[in-house]
Design a protein around this motif. Sequence first.
Motif, PDB file in Angstrom:
ATOM      1  N   MET A  26      29.698  43.039  84.427  1.00 20.96           N
ATOM      2  CA  MET A  26      28.314  42.586  84.507  1.00 20.96           C
ATOM      3  C   MET A  26      27.683  43.350  85.661  1.00 20.96           C
ATOM      4  N   ILE A  27      26.540  43.988  85.405  1.00 19.58           N
ATOM      5  CA  ILE A  27      25.879  44.764  86.449  1.00 19.58           C
ATOM      6  C   ILE A  27      24.419  44.336  86.585  1.00 19.58           C
ATOM      7  N   ASP A  28      23.874  44.605  87.744  1.00 21.28           N
ATOM      8  CA  ASP A  28      22.459  44.369  88.039  1.00 21.28           C
ATOM      9  C   ASP A  28      22.014  45.588  88.826  1.00 21.28           C
TER      10      ASP A  28
ATOM     11  N   THR B 280      12.587  50.886  87.025  1.00 17.62           N
ATOM     12  CA  THR B 280      13.488  50.556  85.931  1.00 17.62           C
ATOM     13  C   THR B 280      14.560  49.604  86.440  1.00 17.62           C
ATOM     14  N   LYS B 281      14.911  48.610  85.592  1.00 17.46           N
ATOM     15  CA  LYS B 281      15.963  47.653  85.955  1.00 17.46           C
ATOM     16  C   LYS B 281      16.851  47.405  84.740  1.00 17.46           C
ATOM     17  N   TYR B 282      18.116  47.130  85.004  1.00 21.17           N
ATOM     18  CA  TYR B 282      19.043  46.702  83.952  1.00 21.17           C
ATOM     19  C   TYR B 282      19.924  45.600  84.504  1.00 21.17           C
ATOM     20  N   GLU B 283      20.012  44.536  83.742  1.00 22.87           N
ATOM     21  CA  GLU B 283      20.914  43.447  84.086  1.00 22.87           C
ATOM     22  C   GLU B 283      21.679  43.088  82.828  1.00 22.87           C
ATOM     23  N   GLY B 284      22.986  43.242  82.863  1.00 21.00           N
ATOM     24  CA  GLY B 284      23.761  42.927  81.672  1.00 21.00           C
ATOM     25  C   GLY B 284      25.143  43.529  81.702  1.00 21.00           C
ATOM     26  N   MET B 285      25.683  43.694  80.518  1.00 19.69           N
ATOM     27  CA  MET B 285      27.055  44.155  80.367  1.00 19.69           C
ATOM     28  C   MET B 285      27.119  45.680  80.378  1.00 19.69           C
ATOM     29  N   SER B 286      28.251  46.174  80.899  1.00 25.81           N
ATOM     30  CA  SER B 286      28.469  47.609  81.018  1.00 25.81           C
ATOM     31  C   SER B 286      29.924  47.917  80.684  1.00 25.81           C
TER      32      SER B 286
ATOM     33  N   GLY C 285      26.929  45.890  75.224  1.00 23.42           N
ATOM     34  CA  GLY C 285      26.961  44.436  75.065  1.00 23.42           C
ATOM     35  C   GLY C 285      25.529  43.922  75.126  1.00 23.42           C
ATOM     36  N   ARG C 286      25.331  42.775  75.737  1.00 22.25           N
ATOM     37  CA  ARG C 286      23.991  42.200  75.856  1.00 22.25           C
ATOM     38  C   ARG C 286      23.422  42.496  77.230  1.00 22.25           C
ATOM     39  N   GLY C 287      22.089  42.719  77.255  1.00 20.24           N
ATOM     40  CA  GLY C 287      21.461  43.013  78.530  1.00 20.24           C
ATOM     41  C   GLY C 287      19.954  42.932  78.470  1.00 20.24           C
ATOM     42  N   ILE C 288      19.350  43.089  79.642  1.00 20.24           N
ATOM     43  CA  ILE C 288      17.893  43.099  79.790  1.00 20.24           C
ATOM     44  C   ILE C 288      17.517  44.395  80.487  1.00 20.24           C
ATOM     45  N   TYR C 289      16.657  45.178  79.839  1.00 21.88           N
ATOM     46  CA  TYR C 289      16.227  46.464  80.382  1.00 21.88           C
ATOM     47  C   TYR C 289      14.722  46.403  80.605  1.00 21.88           C
ATOM     48  N   THR C 290      14.302  46.674  81.828  1.00 22.35           N
ATOM     49  CA  THR C 290      12.878  46.696  82.164  1.00 22.35           C
ATOM     50  C   THR C 290      12.454  48.137  82.403  1.00 22.35           C
TER      51      THR C 290
END
Length: 142
Positions: A29-31, A38-44, A51-56
Amino acid sequence: YKESDFSEAYQEPSNRGSGDTQTTQTIEMIDKKWPDGTKYEGMSLDGQFHGRGIYTYPNGDVYTGEFRFGKIQGEGQFNFTNGNKYTGSVSENKMHGKGKMILASGGHYIGYFSNNQFHGEGVLATPEKVRAGNWDRGIFIN
C-alpha cells in the motif's frame, strides 16, 4: 492494525522462476505525491500501480478504481473537475467499454466508449433531447 501488516501478509504467487523455487511478489500500500500535484494512494506491485487505488491528476480530476501493471485498467470511476462523472470500464488509462457518463449540464450517456469518446451503441439524454443509436468517435451517426 498497521499498514505494513497488510503488505507483509498479502503476497501473490508468481510464475517466475524455475524448478522447485517459488518466487513471491508483495503487494504494498503506497501514498505518493509528486511536485505537480499528482497523487496516488493504493496498491502497488513491483513499483507499479496494481490493484485498487485513487489517482489524482494535476488538474484535480480523480480516478478511483482498478489498476493493472501501472495502467488504469478494469472498472473504475472518473470525477472530473468540470462536474462530469464516469463509471464503467477502463482500459489503457482511458474510458473504454461499457459505461455511464453523468454530465454536469444535467444529462447523461449510457453505452459504449472508446478512447474517451462515445463509440458504439448508446443513449445520450439531455434536458433538450434524447439520442439513441450508434456513435462513432463521439459523433451520433444513427
